[in-house]
Enzyme design. Sequence first.
Site: not given
Ligand code: AMP
Ligand code: MG
Length: 464
Positions: A86, A118-119, A244-245
């Site tokens: 997203r 949903d991005g 990834d973070n």
């Molecule tokens: P995060 O834990 O927030 O760092 O996200 C982990 C993964 O989930 C990453 O690849 C993000 O791009 C994906 N992601 C998080 N929220 C969404 C969303 N609402 N729609 C699509 N991808 C998401």
């Molecule tokens: Mg992330």
Amino acid sequence: MIGFDNSWVRDLPGSFLRLAPDAAPAPVLVAWNDSLAADLGLDPGVKAHAAQWFSGAALPPGAEPVALAYAGHQFGGFSPQLGDGRAHLLGEFLDGQGRRWDIQLKGSGRTPFSRGGDGKAAIGPMLREYVISEAMAAMGIPTTRALAVVATGETVWREAGPLPGAVVARVAASHIRVGSFQFFSARGETDKLRALLDYTIARHYPHLAPGDALGLFDAVTRAQARLIAQWMGVGFVHGVMNTDNMALSGETIDYGPCAFMEAYAPGTVFSSIDRQGRYAYANQPLILGWNLARLAEALLPFLDPDEARAVALANERLGAIAGIYETEFQAVMAAKLGLAAPDAGLVGDLLGLMPGLDWTLFFRRLSETGSDGVRGMAEGLAGWLERWQAMGPDLGAMRAVNPAIIPRNHLVEAALEAATSGDMAPFHALVAEIRRPFEPAMGREAFALPAPEGFGDYVTFCGT
Ligand code: AMP
Ligand code: MG
């Protein structure tokens, strides 16, 4: 006007997909970071275009939007392909001092990496990223920062129901993650891995020679150990330290369910999904080592042409991480206690007395009043205070590192709730205070106090 120079798309084919952000139907700029714009020496004319450019409604000239590919261990389980689900990297620009910055939109629409998502993003989590990262920056802790938050005019659906959508424009030293290396490593794409290695060295650690994977690993270890020690010093719980973070630049990145600990408790967890406490406050230094081990694995082919020797080198480095972290942590604590030299015994004894005390208030009071103001706060403190006093602490120096103001959980929640209902005033008031963390709380005590009893245990949710 922004002067893009997009080295990533030039140098790292195979690590991204070109695609445009969604066009926000009715973008409204709700937060603009004047302080960051000034730090970066951005053209003042950019603000007038911010609602369009930082929502996806229009592209700034020179932007080449892409979604980056990366892999990652999430709560210990490996996903060979995550990527920007997203987010869209608009490109990079050089600031007045020649530093290179990424500008990325988050919440800007689906990509081939979206999986089920949903991005999009709701306004609350995007403003949370803004206020918490701004607090970190104000306290001198390396972090990405939010340049703008733009309400899109769309409705996004979350468990809580319909919410106003928003996009955050984030500025980062880069978006190179441990997971970026894992992506090519898992695919066995050694040439691309080598290109990423050289790119990372040139961008973040230019004193190293191309191909110096061991040098890079050591540099990232130092930067991350220092970062986590700084988090621990202010009671910051990231909440989702997946590989990834974790950024190779050493910046704090991806503010999701993060929050600041109030009452000191090593097991503090805020995230609703972290049921095992993997990313609890006191576990963060252990996860540092765990994540760096994943980086070492990805770098293995470049550590030594002989595999056994490469593994031995990696193991030797991994064995040293706990000590490197401990040195950084003791330096942070020595500064918090106003001491010229670290004293691990003194720190350990204090931590043994502190459970239940508000982390921030205790150190700030100690900085302002010395022993007298805190003596009554916990049983058994008097003896410790005597030892500390005898070491000749520098209270003035302490006030420059122990914040009076952090983003208190109840105030963050109240500000985000008001913003979700269309009232931005509490958010802006909070941001104004967290920008001056080390100034006395006098006259703004409401921002310095912990949550009232009735607030209960604080639970945070991922920004998804
Ligand atoms: P995060 O834990 O927030 O760092 O996200 C982990 C993964 O989930 C990453 O690849 C993000 O791009 C994906 N992601 C998080 N929220 C969404 C969303 N609402 N729609 C699509 N991808 C998401
Ligand atoms: Mg992330």
